[in-house]
Every structure is written in structure tokens, then in C-alpha cells.
Design a protein around this motif. Structure first.
Motif, PDB file in Angstrom:
ATOM      1  N   LEU A  89      16.308   5.609  -7.175  1.00  0.00           N
ATOM      2  CA  LEU A  89      17.242   6.574  -6.610  1.00  0.00           C
ATOM      3  C   LEU A  89      16.532   7.878  -6.239  1.00  0.00           C
ATOM      4  CD1 LEU A  89      20.183   7.189  -5.870  1.00  0.00           C
ATOM      5  CD2 LEU A  89      20.506   8.009  -8.210  1.00  0.00           C
ATOM      6  N   ALA A  90      15.641   8.352  -7.108  1.00  0.00           N
ATOM      7  CA  ALA A  90      14.923   9.607  -6.849  1.00  0.00           C
ATOM      8  C   ALA A  90      14.021   9.503  -5.619  1.00  0.00           C
ATOM      9  CB  ALA A  90      14.100  10.003  -8.070  1.00  0.00           C
ATOM     10  N   LEU A  91      13.448   8.329  -5.401  1.00  0.00           N
ATOM     11  CA  LEU A  91      12.513   8.151  -4.288  1.00  0.00           C
ATOM     12  C   LEU A  91      13.177   7.603  -3.026  1.00  0.00           C
ATOM     13  CD1 LEU A  91       9.450   6.651  -6.190  1.00  0.00           C
ATOM     14  CD2 LEU A  91       9.947   9.051  -5.681  1.00  0.00           C
ATOM     15  N   ASP A  92      14.467   7.376  -3.085  1.00  0.00           N
ATOM     16  CA  ASP A  92      15.191   6.728  -2.000  1.00  0.00           C
ATOM     17  C   ASP A  92      15.029   7.413  -0.652  1.00  0.00           C
ATOM     18  OD1 ASP A  92      16.993   4.719  -0.995  1.00  0.00           O
ATOM     19  OD2 ASP A  92      18.518   6.291  -0.892  1.00  0.00           O
ATOM     20  N   GLY A  93      14.936   8.714  -0.615  1.00  0.00           N
ATOM     21  CA  GLY A  93      14.830   9.438   0.648  1.00  0.00           C
ATOM     22  C   GLY A  93      13.429   9.521   1.211  1.00  0.00           C
ATOM     23  N   ASN A  94      12.446   8.937   0.539  1.00  0.00           N
ATOM     24  CA  ASN A  94      11.069   8.950   1.019  1.00  0.00           C
ATOM     25  C   ASN A  94      10.735   7.588   1.615  1.00  0.00           C
ATOM     26  OD1 ASN A  94      11.234  11.247  -0.795  1.00  0.00           O
ATOM     27  ND2 ASN A  94       9.045  11.396  -0.495  1.00  0.00           N
ATOM     28  N   LEU A  95      10.111   7.605   2.773  1.00  0.00           N
ATOM     29  CA  LEU A  95       9.805   6.372   3.474  1.00  0.00           C
ATOM     30  C   LEU A  95       8.344   5.960   3.297  1.00  0.00           C
ATOM     31  CD1 LEU A  95      11.640   7.111   6.849  1.00  0.00           C
ATOM     32  CD2 LEU A  95      12.524   5.961   4.806  1.00  0.00           C
ATOM     33  N   CYS A  96       8.127   4.655   3.186  1.00  0.00           N
ATOM     34  CA  CYS A  96       6.786   4.075   3.148  1.00  0.00           C
ATOM     35  C   CYS A  96       6.753   2.965   4.179  1.00  0.00           C
ATOM     36  CB  CYS A  96       6.473   3.517   1.759  1.00  0.00           C
ATOM     37  SG  CYS A  96       4.932   2.557   1.728  1.00  0.00           S
ATOM     38  N   ARG A  97       5.852   3.074   5.132  1.00  0.00           N
ATOM     39  CA  ARG A  97       5.758   2.068   6.188  1.00  0.00           C
ATOM     40  C   ARG A  97       4.932   0.857   5.763  1.00  0.00           C
ATOM     41  NH1 ARG A  97       3.678   5.936  10.870  1.00  0.00           N
ATOM     42  NH2 ARG A  97       2.352   6.514   9.148  1.00  0.00           N
ATOM     43  N   CYS A  98       4.148   0.975   4.719  1.00  0.00           N
ATOM     44  CA  CYS A  98       3.211  -0.087   4.347  1.00  0.00           C
ATOM     45  C   CYS A  98       3.821  -1.146   3.432  1.00  0.00           C
ATOM     46  CB  CYS A  98       1.989   0.508   3.657  1.00  0.00           C
ATOM     47  SG  CYS A  98       1.060   1.626   4.709  1.00  0.00           S
ATOM     48  N   GLY A  99       4.946  -0.841   2.840  1.00  0.00           N
ATOM     49  CA  GLY A  99       5.602  -1.830   2.001  1.00  0.00           C
ATOM     50  C   GLY A  99       5.083  -1.914   0.586  1.00  0.00           C
ATOM     51  N   VAL A 100       4.525  -0.837   0.051  1.00  0.00           N
ATOM     52  CA  VAL A 100       4.035  -0.867  -1.334  1.00  0.00           C
ATOM     53  C   VAL A 100       5.058  -0.256  -2.293  1.00  0.00           C
ATOM     54  CG1 VAL A 100       1.578  -0.918  -0.727  1.00  0.00           C
ATOM     55  CG2 VAL A 100       2.717   1.283  -1.032  1.00  0.00           C
ATOM     56  N   HIS A 101       6.313  -0.356  -1.942  1.00  0.00           N
ATOM     57  CA  HIS A 101       7.371   0.251  -2.755  1.00  0.00           C
ATOM     58  C   HIS A 101       7.309  -0.183  -4.213  1.00  0.00           C
ATOM     59  CE1 HIS A 101       8.921   0.585   1.363  1.00  0.00           C
ATOM     60  NE2 HIS A 101       9.454   1.707   0.934  1.00  0.00           N
ATOM     61  N   GLN A 102       7.109  -1.468  -4.468  1.00  0.00           N
ATOM     62  CA  GLN A 102       7.096  -1.930  -5.859  1.00  0.00           C
ATOM     63  C   GLN A 102       5.928  -1.327  -6.634  1.00  0.00           C
ATOM     64  OE1 GLN A 102       9.666  -3.409  -7.390  1.00  0.00           O
ATOM     65  NE2 GLN A 102       8.491  -2.878  -9.193  1.00  0.00           N
ATOM     66  N   ARG A 103       4.794  -1.171  -5.990  1.00  0.00           N
ATOM     67  CA  ARG A 103       3.647  -0.535  -6.661  1.00  0.00           C
ATOM     68  C   ARG A 103       3.935   0.941  -6.940  1.00  0.00           C
ATOM     69  NH1 ARG A 103      -1.648  -2.936  -3.548  1.00  0.00           N
ATOM     70  NH2 ARG A 103      -1.277  -5.118  -4.085  1.00  0.00           N
ATOM     71  N   ILE A 104       4.632   1.585  -6.037  1.00  0.00           N
ATOM     72  CA  ILE A 104       5.002   2.991  -6.241  1.00  0.00           C
ATOM     73  C   ILE A 104       5.927   3.104  -7.448  1.00  0.00           C
ATOM     74  CG2 ILE A 104       6.297   4.924  -5.260  1.00  0.00           C
ATOM     75  CD1 ILE A 104       5.155   3.992  -2.482  1.00  0.00           C
ATOM     76  N   ILE A 105       6.924   2.236  -7.525  1.00  0.00           N
ATOM     77  CA  ILE A 105       7.841   2.233  -8.668  1.00  0.00           C
ATOM     78  C   ILE A 105       7.047   1.982  -9.951  1.00  0.00           C
ATOM     79  CG2 ILE A 105       9.836   1.096  -9.742  1.00  0.00           C
ATOM     80  CD1 ILE A 105      10.509   2.674  -7.145  1.00  0.00           C
ATOM     81  N   SER A 106       6.146   1.018  -9.915  1.00  0.00           N
ATOM     82  CA  SER A 106       5.316   0.705 -11.091  1.00  0.00           C
ATOM     83  C   SER A 106       4.472   1.897 -11.513  1.00  0.00           C
ATOM     84  CB  SER A 106       4.416  -0.496 -10.803  1.00  0.00           C
ATOM     85  OG  SER A 106       5.179  -1.658 -10.585  1.00  0.00           O
ATOM     86  N   ALA A 107       3.948   2.626 -10.542  1.00  0.00           N
ATOM     87  CA  ALA A 107       3.133   3.796 -10.859  1.00  0.00           C
ATOM     88  C   ALA A 107       3.953   4.880 -11.539  1.00  0.00           C
ATOM     89  CB  ALA A 107       2.483   4.346  -9.582  1.00  0.00           C
ATOM     90  N   VAL A 108       5.156   5.126 -11.050  1.00  0.00           N
ATOM     91  CA  VAL A 108       6.010   6.152 -11.662  1.00  0.00           C
ATOM     92  C   VAL A 108       6.405   5.725 -13.069  1.00  0.00           C
ATOM     93  CG1 VAL A 108       8.150   7.471 -11.463  1.00  0.00           C
ATOM     94  CG2 VAL A 108       6.808   6.970  -9.400  1.00  0.00           C
ATOM     95  N   MET A 109       6.729   4.469 -13.237  1.00  0.00           N
ATOM     96  CA  MET A 109       7.090   3.971 -14.564  1.00  0.00           C
ATOM     97  C   MET A 109       5.898   4.085 -15.516  1.00  0.00           C
ATOM     98  SD  MET A 109      10.281   3.341 -14.275  1.00  0.00           S
ATOM     99  CE  MET A 109      10.588   2.560 -15.857  1.00  0.00           C
ATOM    100  N   ARG A 110       4.690   3.776 -15.024  1.00  0.00           N
ATOM    101  CA  ARG A 110       3.481   3.911 -15.851  1.00  0.00           C
ATOM    102  C   ARG A 110       3.286   5.361 -16.269  1.00  0.00           C
ATOM    103  NH1 ARG A 110      -2.753   2.049 -15.305  1.00  0.00           N
ATOM    104  NH2 ARG A 110      -1.770   0.002 -15.287  1.00  0.00           N
ATOM    105  N   ALA A 111       3.428   6.270 -15.322  1.00  0.00           N
ATOM    106  CA  ALA A 111       3.253   7.692 -15.629  1.00  0.00           C
ATOM    107  C   ALA A 111       4.276   8.153 -16.647  1.00  0.00           C
ATOM    108  CB  ALA A 111       3.352   8.529 -14.356  1.00  0.00           C
ATOM    109  N   SER A 112       5.491   7.622 -16.574  1.00  0.00           N
ATOM    110  CA  SER A 112       6.522   8.027 -17.546  1.00  0.00           C
ATOM    111  C   SER A 112       6.168   7.541 -18.949  1.00  0.00           C
ATOM    112  CB  SER A 112       7.905   7.514 -17.137  1.00  0.00           C
ATOM    113  OG  SER A 112       8.043   6.130 -17.353  1.00  0.00           O
ATOM    114  N   ARG A 113       5.517   6.401 -19.061  1.00  0.00           N
ATOM    115  CA  ARG A 113       5.093   5.886 -20.372  1.00  0.00           C
ATOM    116  C   ARG A 113       3.919   6.667 -20.936  1.00  0.00           C
ATOM    117  NH1 ARG A 113       5.887   1.082 -17.505  1.00  0.00           N
ATOM    118  NH2 ARG A 113       3.642   0.786 -17.263  1.00  0.00           N
ATOM    119  N   GLU A 114       3.129   7.292 -20.062  1.00  0.00           N
ATOM    120  CA  GLU A 114       1.925   8.010 -20.492  1.00  0.00           C
ATOM    121  C   GLU A 114       2.202   9.476 -20.822  1.00  0.00           C
ATOM    122  OE1 GLU A 114      -1.013   7.339 -17.493  1.00  0.00           O
ATOM    123  OE2 GLU A 114      -1.110   5.190 -17.915  1.00  0.00           O
ATOM    124  N   ALA A 115       3.452   9.860 -20.807  1.00  0.00           N
ATOM    125  CA  ALA A 115       3.804  11.279 -21.073  1.00  0.00           C
ATOM    126  C   ALA A 115       3.514  11.642 -22.518  1.00  0.00           C
ATOM    127  CB  ALA A 115       5.267  11.513 -20.762  1.00  0.00           C
TER     128      ALA A 115
END
Length: 151
Positions: free
Chosen positions: A125-151
């Protein structure tokens, strides 16, 4: 002639108050994290944080943010010590062309500052307004989730 506080430093700039913040950041301050994508506040490539809130710098005037704290991608970390989001994007290979990475990281930073352990749905939901033309959306979600675990 606005005085802008960017990444913790004040800059006295000879630019018109109505100059787009994106142009000032890139052309005058040589900060190339924010990208020019659409120029219409639709893609998110130009996102910066203004007083902790994600803002599209392509449609924000320099004069409108005088006296506020502006943070760009360069203000999060360094090549030697990247911010946990930057490190997670690298570890998850969450950028193919890299054009959207600035906006994705800056929106994710604003999210993690307010919701340190978001659900995957909250990240989407937070990233919904940002566009990615390359289709790496799932990796982006994974990266944010990883960063949240490393807090």
C-alpha cells in the motif's frame, strides 16, 4: 533566493522560489538520487522526504520547502555504510534499471519510520503510487521486508 536545508546542510541558492525542487536538487546541488521520471507527480522517481514525509519533488517548488528538512537518497547512507534499506535493496537485487529505486526507498523509509514492522500488505500500500517499469516489484517488497527485520 531560498535557503534550503538538504541532508542536514543549509544551502543559500540563487534560484527562483518557483523553481521545481527536483531541478534545484539535481542541477544546483548535484544530488542525483531523485530522478526526473514523468514531471507530473505520477511515477514517484523524484520522491524526497520533507520533514519525514514523502513528497514528489518534480511538482514542489523550492520556495515551498524553505525552513523544512529535506532528505534525499544521498542523505540516508554512504557507499561505505549504506542505510539498511539501501543495503536490503542491494542484497535482494531489487533494482534492475534502478530508475525507480530512489522513490521506492524514500517511500519505504517514511513507512518504516512510522511503522517499523509493517505487514507485506502495508508495504504494498505504501509503495502503490510508485511505478517500476522493470517488473521487480516482488524484490522491492522483499527488500523492504528485509530492512524492517533488520531494524
Amino acid at each position: 533566493m531560498p535557503v534550503l536545508k538538504v541532508n542536514g546542510q543549509s544551502h543559500n541558492l540563487a534560484v527562483p522560489d518557483d523553481a521545481p525542487l527536483l531541478y534545484v536538487l539535481r542541477n544546483d546541488l548535484k544530488l542525483n538520487g531523485p530522478k526526473f521520471g514523468c514531471g507530473l507527480s505520477q511515477c514517484g522517481a523524484c520522491t524526497v522526504l520533507i520533514d519525514g514525509q514523502p513528497v514528489r519533488s518534480c511538482v514542489t517548488s523550492a520556495g515551498a520547502v524553505v525552513g523544512q528538512d529535506i532528505v534525499t537518497l544521498e542523505g540516508l547512507g554512504t557507499p561505505e555504510k549504506p542505510h539498511r534499506l539501501q543495503r536490503a535493496f542491494i542484497d535482494e537485487q531489487a533494482a534492475q534499471c534502478g530508475y525507480c529505486a530512489n522513490g521506492m526507498i524514500m517511500r519505504a523509509k517514511a513507512l518504516l519510520d512510522t511503522v517499523p514492522k509493517p505487514s507485506e500488505g502495508e508495504v504494498r500500500l505504501a509503495l502503490d503510487g510508485n511505478l517500476c517499469r522493470c517488473g521487480v516489484h516482488q524484490r522491492i517488497i522483499s527488500a523492504v521486508m528485509r530492512a524492517s527485520r533488520e531494524a
